[in-house]
Design an enzyme around this catalytic site. Structure first.
Site, mmCIF file in Angstrom:
data_model
loop_
_atom_site.group_PDB
_atom_site.id
_atom_site.type_symbol
_atom_site.label_atom_id
_atom_site.label_comp_id
_atom_site.label_asym_id
_atom_site.label_seq_id
_atom_site.Cartn_x
_atom_site.Cartn_y
_atom_site.Cartn_z
ATOM 1 N N GLU A 158 0.975 -1.002 0.309
ATOM 2 C CA GLU A 158 0.076 -0.188 0.189
ATOM 3 C C GLU A 158 1.041 1.309 0.113
ATOM 4 O OE1 GLU A 158 -3.233 1.968 2.826
ATOM 5 O OE2 GLU A 158 -2.422 0.408 3.511
ATOM 6 N N GLU A 256 -11.431 2.745 2.518
ATOM 7 C CA GLU A 256 -11.346 2.640 3.853
ATOM 8 C C GLU A 256 -10.940 4.504 3.946
ATOM 9 O OE1 GLU A 256 -7.653 0.980 5.011
ATOM 10 O OE2 GLU A 256 -6.511 2.600 4.030
#
Length: 277
Positions: A158, A256
């Protein structure tokens, strides 16, 4: 799936993908007034997949029995990509994470450039990444990909932002994670392309997703500023969704984000932004 379109979700271990995006939401950031299992239930009742973070704090048996489809989870507990002790910890806890992913039937396990503390700050901040660190990180990620290949799972690296949430994190920019994924060039090491972080750090999101798409395992979204649902900030997520659709992406898009108000309204906005057609 329509003829001629490649399902990245299917290549990452998911079966039965249909045209369009598979949508997921973070149980860590939504419905926070509810117990964790109830958060998962609410997300699942909406027909969405579920993302979780640190599995070591969870009741794994209860999660496995919840009936949820888990999109991603954190793929390590400690460690980093470049120091001898950190690499050993990363590989050991990645193997532990793979065992949990098997129990949850979770296809993707998320990594960062280094271990993060509870506040999101790097446990060992780095001022400058050296050429030697780049080479070591790529070698470590090749070893991570080998673990994923043996288990039939995909590790995703990520990108993060340095300006607001994660100062001092090495290999944080989307350009960094993409360079490492290209260097490893293994289907079991892909990107978790977080567009919230990328907007803060780099911008130019549509060109970014077009360039990164061959290496993407999952995409995460939130608006800027505030890290809330699409429509609360400056990112034109419907335009991003159309670009993803035009490029043939049929994988997971995960919210998210914090809900600016009602979590159900936040998920409504997310689903609307990523419904193309």
């Amino acid at each position: 799936m329509s003829e001629g379109r490649v399902s990245i979700a299917a290549s990452s271990g998911e079966r039965g993908a249909e045209p369009g995006f598979a949508l997921a939401a973070s149980a860590e950031m939504l419905y926070r007034d509810l117990p964790f299992l109830d958060r998962i239930k609410r997300i699942t009742e909406r027909g969405l997949q579920v993302e979780i973070w640190d599995w070591s704090t969870k009741d794994i048996a209860a999660l496995a029995a919840s009936g949820a489809t888990f999109s991603s989870m954190t793929g390590y507990l400690r460690g980093d990509l470049t120091t001898s002790d950190g690499i050993a910890e990363l590989l050991a806890t990645a193997e532990q994470s793979l065992a949990i992913a098997e129990r949850l039937d979770c296809p993707r396990l998320n990594l960062h450039g280094t271990g993060l503390g509870p506040d999101g700050l790097p446990v060992h901040p780095v001022e400058a990444v050296t050429p030697a660190m780049w080479l070591t990180a790529a070698d470590t990620l090749r070893r991570i990909a080998e673990l994923g290949a043996r288990a039939g799972r995909v590790f995703t690296l990520e990108n993060l932002n340095l300006a607001v949430d994660h100062p001092g994190t090495p290999f944080a920019r989307a350009a960094d994670t993409l360079a490492l994924a290209r260097a490893v060039d293994d289907p079991h090491l892909r990107l978790n392309l977080d567009l919230y972080h990328a907007q803060i750090g780099e911008g130019n999101l549509i060109e970014l997703v077009r360039e990164a798409l061959p290496y993407v395992g999952e995409i995460q979204v939130a608006d800027v500023p505030g890290r809330c649902e699409p429509g609360t900030g400056e990112i034109n997520y419907p335009a991003v969704a159309r670009a993803l659709d035009a490029a043939g992406y049929t994988g997971v898009v995960g919210l998210e984000a914090w809900a600016q108000g009602d979590p159900d309204a936040a998920l409504d906005a997310f689903e609307a932004a990523f419904t193309v057609g």
